[in-house]
Design an enzyme around this catalytic site. Structure first.
Site, PDB file in Angstrom:
ATOM      1  N   GLY A 179      -7.043  -4.639   7.596  1.00 52.22           N
ATOM      2  CA  GLY A 179      -7.109  -5.181   6.245  1.00 52.22           C
ATOM      3  C   GLY A 179      -6.883  -4.151   5.165  1.00 52.22           C
ATOM      4  N   GLY A 199      -7.924  -1.757   3.095  1.00 54.83           N
ATOM      5  CA  GLY A 199      -9.106  -0.921   3.002  1.00 54.83           C
ATOM      6  C   GLY A 199      -9.246  -0.189   1.691  1.00 54.83           C
ATOM      7  N   ARG A 200      -8.166  -0.105   0.929  1.00 58.33           N
ATOM      8  CA  ARG A 200      -8.254   0.540  -0.388  1.00 58.33           C
ATOM      9  C   ARG A 200      -7.188  -0.008  -1.330  1.00 58.33           C
ATOM     10  NH1 ARG A 200      -5.493   6.442   0.470  1.00 58.33           N
ATOM     11  NH2 ARG A 200      -3.734   5.756   1.699  1.00 58.33           N
ATOM     12  N   LYS A 202      -3.153   0.474  -5.194  1.00 57.14           N
ATOM     13  CA  LYS A 202      -3.470   1.228  -3.974  1.00 57.14           C
ATOM     14  C   LYS A 202      -4.291   2.450  -4.361  1.00 57.14           C
ATOM     15  CE  LYS A 202      -1.432   3.429   0.091  1.00 57.14           C
ATOM     16  NZ  LYS A 202      -0.195   3.675   0.864  1.00 57.14           N
ATOM     17  N   ASP A 235       0.630  -3.519  11.772  1.00 53.93           N
ATOM     18  CA  ASP A 235       0.045  -3.781  10.462  1.00 53.93           C
ATOM     19  C   ASP A 235       0.838  -3.140   9.331  1.00 53.93           C
ATOM     20  OD1 ASP A 235      -2.037  -1.034  10.073  1.00 53.93           O
ATOM     21  OD2 ASP A 235      -1.254  -1.567  12.034  1.00 53.93           O
ATOM     22  N   ASP A 289       4.147   0.657   2.964  1.00 49.56           N
ATOM     23  CA  ASP A 289       3.112   1.632   3.312  1.00 49.56           C
ATOM     24  C   ASP A 289       3.686   3.008   3.631  1.00 49.56           C
ATOM     25  OD1 ASP A 289       1.156  -0.381   2.997  1.00 49.56           O
ATOM     26  OD2 ASP A 289       1.562  -1.098   5.006  1.00 49.56           O
TER      27      ASP A 289
END
Length: 607
Positions: free
Chosen positions: A191, A193-194, A214, A361, A371
């Site tokens: 998920g 996370g930040r 982010k 992910d 990402d």
């Protein structure tokens, strides 16, 4: 769950470093090899500004900024932007569509927990502690996507919106729940996370973009992390995503980069050497942040009705060619993702990009690059190039990315299994078998274009493979070898006149180079009605002169950590025109042989 040796680490797709599977590479996870690299085994510069902002009422901060401005380095550029910022009063986002479409976890608070039966959790960003500074902003994103004058980035309102200190009108911030296979092994719930999704924005062109912060603090998916990002990783995220866009690679985008003085503790190389760094937030955008892991977590948890609901939503919103009543709609969706993922990895390959963490992910359902963590552009060419020092077994080496994508697509098929009848499951396996051919054909076309080849000849594949093998054995620079082949005339190829062309000089040291060069010249001569200048221009449009090399990013990071954002802005603008020779970039040495210290650089999952 696969046991993990002590001291090893992983990174969630939003870069949150935690104990886990970062080093559990497992070379033999893939059923067969599909990489192109297996073949080889057989102009202007627009001045920009450096801006610094402080939180309201912080007089000391403003005095510090005034001092800093008087001592800025001579290479700092003055602003071309209008000093009066447009207001943000009319800018609105909406979370309505996402909230109405899915059950939402309203567990309350950002404490880490296991979450079930939802797609999102309500989660409020944690404001960065001031003073805050705007390190960079993308004019194209602000004006062409968000319909805002870039001058708004000079306002205190924008500074707060883009760092989590204030929510834009219409926002009901969410954190996305997903899982994933990390380095070959199921990691369970991961998920955001930040990261916090602020909402969707529909621009004047009718495009829908989801805005996300982010580094904006803890969420229910932070586990033992602090929810923050540091300057070094945030500079790389901002520059990396924008650079990839201008290289023509499908990617998320970055609107702005805000840095703070908030202390953040990081053990960058997991060696016990914890250091205090500074927090930063990137405002980034994508048409959707759904990824393969978004479906995996639902399938693995037995939440099949919710799996169908998410698939129906994604297809309706992002795959308009698939009719919602088509009984084969899930199969058509899978076929599209397989095809587009093959094309994406081929594009990565063609520009020498290694993602670094090709977990499920981190793979978008829309087949865009997401990402930006320990990525890198290969310099001395090798299919074994691994930018991520945490990947000690080379699972995600640049030459293995096509295999990694195949593995991820297999996991996507598994996730879809509960909603596919038996016959369609068999058809999905047949679709996946076509991935290898799609990837090879696309990569072949891209590398032909890089060499300026027209039409199709039987030996074109061998010509490409021959070149890559020589590049590997001579450690020739990937980017500049192809670029300098674009810049030389046919007469220079004939005379082997490569004076001051350092990458071609390296390549020409191979004892088989004359043979390859003869094959290449003859191949060009067989192209009817193709002039030398046309061939050169065509190749220059395919082969960038500038990519975001790790040493360039590190140079900008080192300055940014001292509140000098001039090189971040310089790189941003140069990389916005990667195919055009730019005088300021040449003076900075961005097309020269990398400095000797570049070989010692390390990039890890820690961010």
């Amino acid at each position: 769950m696969f046991p993990v040796p002590p001291g090893r680490h992983t990174a969630t797709d939003d870069g949150l470093a935690l104990p886990g599977r970062c080093l559990r590479s497992g070379r033999n996870m893939f059923p067969f090899r599909v990489m192109l690299f297996a073949l080889v085994a057989a102009s202007s510069f627009t001045p920009v500004c450096v801006l610094q902002f402080c939180t309201d009422g912080d007089g000391d901060c403003h005095r510090h900024d005034a001092t800093a401005s008087s001592s800025r380095p001579p290479n700092t550029f003055t602003s071309r932007w209008n000093a009066s910022a447009s207001n943000l009063d009319r800018f609105r986002v909406s979370c309505k569509k996402l909230i109405e479409a899915f059950p939402i976890d309203e567990g309350g608070g950002n404490y880490a927990r296991s979450v079930k039966n939802c797609i999102f959790s309500k989660s409020t960003p944690t404001p960065l502690k001031g003073p805050l500074r705007l390190a960079a902003a993308s004019k194209e994103v602000m004006e062409d996507i968000l319909d805002l004058d870039v001058a708004v980035t000079r306002s205190d309102d924008f500074l707060l919106y883009a760092s989590g200190g204030r929510l834009p009108p219409g926002s009901a911030p969410l954190a996305h729940r997903y899982g994933g296979h990390q380095f070959g092994y199921w990691a369970g719930q991961l998920g955001d996370g930040r990261a916090h999704s602020l909402g969707q924005y529909t621009n004047r062109k009718g495009e829908v973009w989801e805005l996300q912060l982010k580094g904006s603090g803890k969420t229910p998916y932070s586990r033992s992390g602090d929810g923050r990002a540091v300057i070094r990783s945030s500079v790389r995220e901002f520059l990396g995503s924008e650079a990839m866009h201008f290289l023509g690679v499908p990617t998320s985008r970055a609107a702005s980069l805000i840095v703070s003085d908030e202390p953040v503790m990081r053990d960058q190389f997991y060696d016990g050497n914890v250091k205090t760094e500074r927090g930063a937030v990137v405002l980034r955008l994508a048409n959707s942040w759904f990824r393969i892991g978004s479906l995996e977590i639902l399938s693995q948890s037995g939440e099949i009705d919710l799996l169908r609901k998410l698939l129906t939503f994604v297809i309706a919103e992002h795959f308009p060619s698939i009719h919602p009543d088509d009984p084969d709609k899930y199969l058509a969706f899978y076929s599209t993702v397989v095809n587009e993922t093959a094309h994406l990895i081929a594009r990565w390959t063609s520009v020498g990009f290694a993602h670094g963490v090709c977990n499920t992910d981190n793979f978008s359902l829309l087949s865009v690059t997401l990402d930006y963590g320990p990525f890198g552009f290969v310099e001395s060419y090798s299919p074994r190039f691994v930018p991520n020092t945490s990947d000690d077994e080379g699972r995600y080496a640049i030459g293995a990315q096509a295999d990694a994508a195949l593995f991820n697509l297999e996991k996507l098929a598994t996730a879809l299994g509960p909603v596919l009848p038996g016959k369609q499951q068999s058809e999905a396996r047949d679709i996946l078998k076509g991935y290898v051919d799609i990837y090879h054909k696309r990569t072949h076309r891209l590398f032909k274009a890089k060499l300026g080849l027209l039409g199709e000849e039987e030996d074109d594949g061998s010509l490409i493979a021959f070149l890559l093998k020589m590049m590997e054995e001579t450690h020739s620079d990937f980017t500049m070898t192809f670029r300098q082949l674009s810049e030389v005339s046919f007469q220079q190829l004939l005379n082997r006149n490569f004076t001051q062309l350092w990458a071609l000089e390296d390549l020409s040291s191979h004892n088989l180079f004359p043979d390859w060069l003869s094959m290449y010249r003859l191949r060009l001569l067989r192209q009817p009605n193709d002039g030398d200048l046309e061939r050169q221009q065509r190749m220059k449009n395919e082969n960038p002169r500038y990519v975001l090399r790790n040493w360039m990013a590190q140079s900008a990071i080192s300055k940014a950590e001292k509140n000098d954002f001039s090189e971040v802005e310089l790189l941003h603008h140069i990389l916005s025109f990667p195919f055009i020779t730019q005088e300021v970039a040449e003076k900075a040495g961005y097309a020269q042989r990398p400095p000797s210290w570049a070989k010692r650089l390390k990039v890890s999952c820690s961010s």
